[in-house]
Design a protein around this motif. Structure first.
Motif, short mmCIF file in Angstrom:
data_model
loop_
_atom_site.label_atom_id
_atom_site.label_comp_id
_atom_site.label_asym_id
_atom_site.label_seq_id
_atom_site.Cartn_x
_atom_site.Cartn_y
_atom_site.Cartn_z
N SER A 28 25.01 -5.39 1.09
CA SER A 28 24.63 -5.98 2.39
C SER A 28 23.20 -5.60 2.75
N VAL A 29 22.50 -6.53 3.37
CA VAL A 29 21.19 -6.26 3.98
C VAL A 29 21.24 -6.78 5.41
N VAL A 30 20.77 -5.98 6.35
CA VAL A 30 20.75 -6.41 7.75
C VAL A 30 19.36 -7.00 8.05
N LEU A 31 19.35 -8.23 8.57
CA LEU A 31 18.09 -8.89 8.89
C LEU A 31 17.90 -8.95 10.40
N VAL A 32 16.81 -8.39 10.88
CA VAL A 32 16.49 -8.46 12.30
C VAL A 32 15.78 -9.80 12.50
N ALA A 33 16.52 -10.76 13.08
CA ALA A 33 16.11 -12.15 13.03
C ALA A 33 15.43 -12.65 14.29
N ARG A 34 15.09 -11.74 15.19
CA ARG A 34 14.29 -12.09 16.36
C ARG A 34 13.19 -11.03 16.47
#
Ligand SMILES: Nc1nc2c(ncn2[C@@H]2O[C@H](COP(=O)(O)OP(=O)(O)OP(=O)(O)O)[C@@H](O)[C@H]2O)c(=O)[nH]1
Ligand SMILES: [Mg+2]
Length: 173
Positions: free
Chosen positions: A119-125
């Protein structure tokens, strides 16, 4: 051998379908219909199935990308997607008070239904450096391990390809 299947997770309106379209272009298939749940998110359409597209990486490998629906009622579909996923991109808004809980919950769900998946967490804002740092540290503390976190603009293909490169590097052989 079947191609690696990657699933995009995240709350309604975070940009899963936008990211999939940016990554996979005209060949992508989405399952958007008019959004009747304007209370949860005020946007014109929402995903009610599994979006799908194919990305060819620089080394020629093809990845199959699936976009999950964000509405709570589609939990069963997210579980189905996890039944064949080897990797998860978890999209969050680090400025949102519920982002940590949601990221942790999704990491747990991935662990439960796809124990070998990366898993990779993407900070999308957009988030400031201190917000990003605090979020990454707090998530690592909660998870009890380092969790890869990176900021992306979901409308920018190159940034999404970087995220996929990172995820691909973590995939089981
Ligand atoms: N202003 C701004 N808008 C963004 C940004 N990232 C995404 N968006 C917009 O946010 C919206 C995201 O919508 P979708 O891609 O449909 O979101 P989704 O996660 O697929 O949502 P569901 O399918 O309903 O779960 C789009 O209109 C994007 O253009 C950003 O960084 N800034
Ligand atoms: Mg969508």
């Amino acid at each position: 051998m079947s191609p690696p299947r990657i699933v995009l997770f995240g709350p309604m309106g975070i940009g899963k379908t936008t990211a999939l379209r940016a990554l996979c272009g005209a060949g992508s298939v989405d399952c958007d219909v008019p959004n009747l749940d304007r209370l949860s998110h005020d946007k014109a359409t929402t995903t009610v199935g599994a979006d799908f597209g194919i990305v060819r990486m620089e080394d020629g490998e093809e990845l199959h990308i699936y976009g999950s629906p964000g509405q709570d009622r589609f939990g069963f579909l997210r579980q189905w997607l996890l039944s064949f996923a080897v990797g998860a991109l978890i999209l969050v808004d680090a400025n949102d008070a519920g982002a940590l809980d949601l990221a942790q919950q999704t990491l747990n769900e991935v662990q439960r239904h796809a124990p070998d998946a990366a898993s990779v967490v993407l900070v999308a804002r957009p988030a400031t450096a201190p917000v990003l740092d605090r979020f990454s540290q707090a998530l690592a503390e909660r998870a009890g391990r380092a969790v890869p976190v990176m900021p992306v603009d979901v409308r920018e293909r190159e940034q999404l390809l970087d995220a996929l490169e990172l995820l691909a590097a973590l995939l089981p052989e």
